[in-house]
Every structure is written in C-alpha cells, then in structure tokens.
Design an enzyme around this catalytic site. Structure first.
Site, PDB file in Angstrom:
ATOM      1  N   HIS A  55      31.368  11.963  15.979  1.00  0.00           N
ATOM      2  CA  HIS A  55      32.666  12.489  16.415  1.00  0.00           C
ATOM      3  C   HIS A  55      32.557  13.889  17.015  1.00  0.00           C
ATOM      4  O   HIS A  55      33.472  14.341  17.699  1.00  0.00           O
ATOM      5  CB  HIS A  55      33.694  12.441  15.275  1.00  0.00           C
ATOM      6  CG  HIS A  55      33.550  13.504  14.232  1.00  0.00           C
ATOM      7  ND1 HIS A  55      32.971  13.271  13.007  1.00  0.00           N
ATOM      8  CD2 HIS A  55      33.927  14.812  14.219  1.00  0.00           C
ATOM      9  CE1 HIS A  55      33.004  14.382  12.285  1.00  0.00           C
ATOM     10  NE2 HIS A  55      33.573  15.329  13.001  1.00  0.00           N
ATOM     11  N   ASP A  85      29.066   7.352  11.933  1.00  0.00           N
ATOM     12  CA  ASP A  85      29.419   8.695  12.403  1.00  0.00           C
ATOM     13  C   ASP A  85      28.185   9.582  12.546  1.00  0.00           C
ATOM     14  O   ASP A  85      28.180  10.740  12.128  1.00  0.00           O
ATOM     15  CB  ASP A  85      30.448   9.356  11.483  1.00  0.00           C
ATOM     16  CG  ASP A  85      31.148  10.540  12.160  1.00  0.00           C
ATOM     17  OD1 ASP A  85      31.053  10.649  13.399  1.00  0.00           O
ATOM     18  OD2 ASP A  85      31.776  11.347  11.452  1.00  0.00           O
ATOM     19  N   SER A 163      31.157  19.926  10.756  1.00  0.00           N
ATOM     20  CA  SER A 163      30.762  18.534  10.957  1.00  0.00           C
ATOM     21  C   SER A 163      29.392  18.437  11.604  1.00  0.00           C
ATOM     22  O   SER A 163      29.112  19.101  12.606  1.00  0.00           O
ATOM     23  CB  SER A 163      31.783  17.819  11.847  1.00  0.00           C
ATOM     24  OG  SER A 163      33.005  17.657  11.182  1.00  0.00           O
TER      25      SER A 163
END
Length: 255
Positions: A55, A85, A163
């Site tokens: 992402h 992911d 992230s």
C-alpha cells in the site's frame, strides 16, 4: 537504555524512506513529479532489494528511496503480493551503501516481549519507538481483501509513514513488517500490527525469484454444491482439469 541506543545505531542504516511520485502539471502546465505518499522500507540484501508494504507503493508511478546516508535512488518495482501487503523495490546503489537488515524468526514470540520499530512517521526520518508484543496470531484484512493470518500486535507507536518499516526484537533482528494500526483518529492508539517475518521471508524470496507470488493449485474445475446434491454425489465432483495442472499430471480425470 544503552541496548536501545546501540540497537538503533546498528539497525537504522538498514531503514529507508520511500516517497511515491506521480507525473502531473504545474500552474504553467509544465510536467512535474507530484509526491503521492511516503512510507518506510528496509534493505533486504546487497543486491539492492528494498522491502516495504504494497500500500506504500500502489498509488505512485515511480518510487524514490532515500538511504540512511541521505543518498536518493530511483526504485524499480520488482513485484508485490497485494494479499500480503508486501512489495519489493530495487535500487542501483553500490553494495558499500547497503546494509541488509538482520532477519530473525516469528516462531516462539511471546506476549510481553520487548520490541522496537524504526520508520518515518509523518516524514520524520528514522524515528525509533518501543513497546511490547501485545498479542500474537491476530488476523487482519489486507488491502486485497484477503485475511493475513498470524499477525503480530504491538503497542509500539506506529503512525502514518511507519508502514513498511521493521519491527525488531531486543537483539535487533527483524520479526515483522509494520503494516497497519487500529485507530479512530488515524494516529497511533497503541494498537499496531506487523506481518510476521516468517511470512515475509517466504513471500519476498518468491517475489525476488519470480516477480510474483506463486500459489499452488490442483488445476481442477469442481461442480457446485447444489449440482452434487442433485446428482446424489458426496464429496468433490471434478468436471474438468487444467491441461498442465497438478491433478492432470497425477492422472486424475474429469467428467
């Protein structure tokens, strides 16, 4: 305290800052690159592979990777696993500039175990936060809609920009990739999630080797439950086979 300082000094050179870009136009209609987002990543090997979240990369046309020495490199997308992911970028930095992260295992992790996260929350390069493992074996939904199982829950502060960064044990070994938070505001609320490193290792090695995740399959077409019920068949009714599938190679035949 000394252990945390040494761990950061040893591990932060492996952490990268990732900026995704998209081509746009300025007020004079000249083409310019527009930042689309930022995230974290880390050096996987001396070949220049950088691991991050899918992402982080998905909304950009290209990626810029900044290493700990502030050198910046264009990142080429090697491949990704949307349902895990995870994504792999590759940069052309010389091996002397690359410090691969030390990879541990997610087997045997215990609730209460001390962990640390390094990343770039809100664009603040190489920020260190610490906490404990709050839970193991959690399930979260990936951006692709599938469930990621065995996820690590931590109260180490994880915010937007973290992230794709590493979650480390007290020895500085990678045990997970920070991927999501549970928060009503979008900022850290003490509930963060990391993809376990044993999953990461398996997926990343496949992406580097094949450019994608190869999933095993039987290569069969099955009748629906209602069809088998109407025919009075119990079990699986095979209607057809993929010509080069595992089932065909094993000698199975469809109707």
């Amino acid at each position: 305290e000394k252990n945390s300082i040494k761990l950061f000094q040893d591990c932060s050179p492996s952490v990268a800052h990732i900026t995704t870009l998209r081509l746009g136009k300025d007020m004079s209609m000249n083409p310019v690159e527009i930042p689309r987002g930022t995230g974290s990543g880390f050096v996987w090997d001396k070949d220049g592979h950088i691991v991050t979240n899918y992402h982080v990369t998905m909304n950009g046309e290209r990626a810029r990777v900044t290493l700990s020495d502030a050198s910046t490199w264009d990142g080429t997308l090697v491949g990704y696993a949307k349902n895990k992911d995870l994504a792999v970028l590759k940069i052309s930095a010389p091996p002397s500039k690359l410090k691969p992260i030390s990879v541990g295992t997610s087997q045997g992790l215990q609730v209460g175990q001390h962990v640390l996260a390094i990343g770039n929350p809100f664009g603040l390069d190489r920020t260190l936060t610490s906490g404990i493992i709050s839970g193991v074996g959690r399930d979260i939904r990936s951006i692709g809609g599938r469930i990621i199982r065995g996820v690590i829950q931590t109260d180490a502060s994880i915010n937007p920009g973290n992230s794709g960064g590493p979650l480390l044990d007290s020895q500085g070994r990678l045990i997970g990739v920070n991927t999501a938070i549970y928060s009503p505001t979008g900022a850290s609320a003490g509930v963060g999630f990391a993809i376990p490193v044993d999953t990461v290792r398996r997926v990343i090695n496949q992406i580097i080797r094949d450019g994608k995740v190869v999933r095993p399959g039987l290569g069969i077409v099955c009748a629906s439950e209602s069809q088998t019920r109407q025919l009075g068949v119990t079990g699986v009714l095979v209607l057809g086979l993929s010509s080069n599938g595992a089932a065909a190679q094993a000698g199975l035949k469809g109707l």
